[in-house]
Design a protein around this motif. Sequence first.
Motif, mmCIF file in Angstrom:
data_model
loop_
_atom_site.group_PDB
_atom_site.id
_atom_site.type_symbol
_atom_site.label_atom_id
_atom_site.label_comp_id
_atom_site.label_asym_id
_atom_site.label_seq_id
_atom_site.Cartn_x
_atom_site.Cartn_y
_atom_site.Cartn_z
ATOM 1 N N PHE A 1 0.968 -0.987 -0.031
ATOM 2 C CA PHE A 1 -0.786 -0.025 0.023
ATOM 3 C C PHE A 1 0.951 1.207 0.391
ATOM 4 N N GLN A 2 1.864 1.326 0.374
ATOM 5 C CA GLN A 2 2.721 2.245 0.927
ATOM 6 C C GLN A 2 3.333 2.496 -0.643
ATOM 7 N N GLU A 3 3.883 1.821 -1.457
ATOM 8 C CA GLU A 3 4.071 1.986 -2.972
ATOM 9 C C GLU A 3 3.241 2.474 -3.228
ATOM 10 N N PHE A 4 2.083 1.674 -3.020
ATOM 11 C CA PHE A 4 0.839 2.094 -3.983
ATOM 12 C C PHE A 4 0.965 3.622 -3.968
ATOM 13 N N VAL A 5 0.110 4.453 -2.871
ATOM 14 C CA VAL A 5 0.685 5.607 -2.379
ATOM 15 C C VAL A 5 1.469 6.394 -2.960
ATOM 16 N N VAL A 6 3.187 6.458 -3.190
ATOM 17 C CA VAL A 6 3.977 6.701 -4.336
ATOM 18 C C VAL A 6 3.699 7.650 -5.603
ATOM 19 N N LEU A 7 3.250 6.093 -6.444
ATOM 20 C CA LEU A 7 1.560 6.160 -7.407
ATOM 21 C C LEU A 7 1.310 7.443 -7.779
ATOM 22 N N VAL A 8 0.149 7.053 -6.516
ATOM 23 C CA VAL A 8 -0.758 8.244 -6.602
ATOM 24 C C VAL A 8 -0.639 9.494 -6.503
ATOM 25 N N ALA A 9 -0.180 9.456 -5.186
ATOM 26 C CA ALA A 9 0.774 11.315 -5.767
ATOM 27 C C ALA A 9 1.896 11.691 -6.475
ATOM 28 N N ALA A 10 2.390 10.331 -7.400
ATOM 29 C CA ALA A 10 3.354 11.219 -8.599
ATOM 30 C C ALA A 10 2.415 11.839 -9.540
ATOM 31 N N LEU A 11 0.964 10.660 -9.446
ATOM 32 C CA LEU A 11 0.280 11.364 -10.872
ATOM 33 C C LEU A 11 -0.348 12.101 -10.784
ATOM 34 N N THR A 12 -1.040 12.317 -8.944
ATOM 35 C CA THR A 12 -1.290 13.364 -9.085
ATOM 36 C C THR A 12 -0.252 14.752 -8.653
ATOM 37 N N VAL A 13 0.276 14.539 -8.551
ATOM 38 C CA VAL A 13 1.601 15.836 -8.863
ATOM 39 C C VAL A 13 1.202 15.887 -9.994
ATOM 40 N N ALA A 14 2.058 15.287 -11.502
ATOM 41 C CA ALA A 14 1.900 15.565 -12.599
ATOM 42 C C ALA A 14 0.697 16.081 -12.823
ATOM 43 N N CYS A 15 -0.306 15.361 -12.524
ATOM 44 C CA CYS A 15 -1.604 15.945 -13.215
ATOM 45 C C CYS A 15 -2.299 17.409 -12.740
ATOM 46 N N ASN A 16 -2.018 17.490 -11.471
ATOM 47 C CA ASN A 16 -1.814 19.123 -11.105
ATOM 48 C C ASN A 16 -1.083 20.271 -11.834
ATOM 49 N N ASP A 17 0.475 19.614 -11.937
ATOM 50 C CA ASP A 17 1.239 20.318 -12.948
ATOM 51 C C ASP A 17 0.404 20.626 -14.179
ATOM 52 N N PHE A 18 -0.190 19.796 -14.547
ATOM 53 C CA PHE A 18 -1.122 20.403 -16.292
ATOM 54 C C PHE A 18 -2.038 21.363 -16.158
#
Length: 100
Positions: A72-89
Amino acid sequence: MCSNLKKAMMGLIDVFHSYSGKEGDKYKLSKGELKTLLQRELGDLMAASNDPTVVDKIMTDLDENQDGQVDFQEFVVLVAALTVACNDFFIDCEKSCKKN
């Protein structure tokens, strides 16, 4: 009543556990489970990548302890990275729209 943030957190937990444990450890995603999760939950983002090895690359990047699974901790890293990328976009899009 739950706040939006609490709902989002519960959603992440629910999504993770709805895919984990079908092929082994119920608290981790196997490569196959991760692939299914990504295709079903983020299919539009996955389709944008023409790289057939994208799941392998994501798995390698996420699997910090190199046990061949994503917890789960590793999964949350993916979600956080995608969320940051989407926010920046969206911030970049908003700035571009204001210029025009």
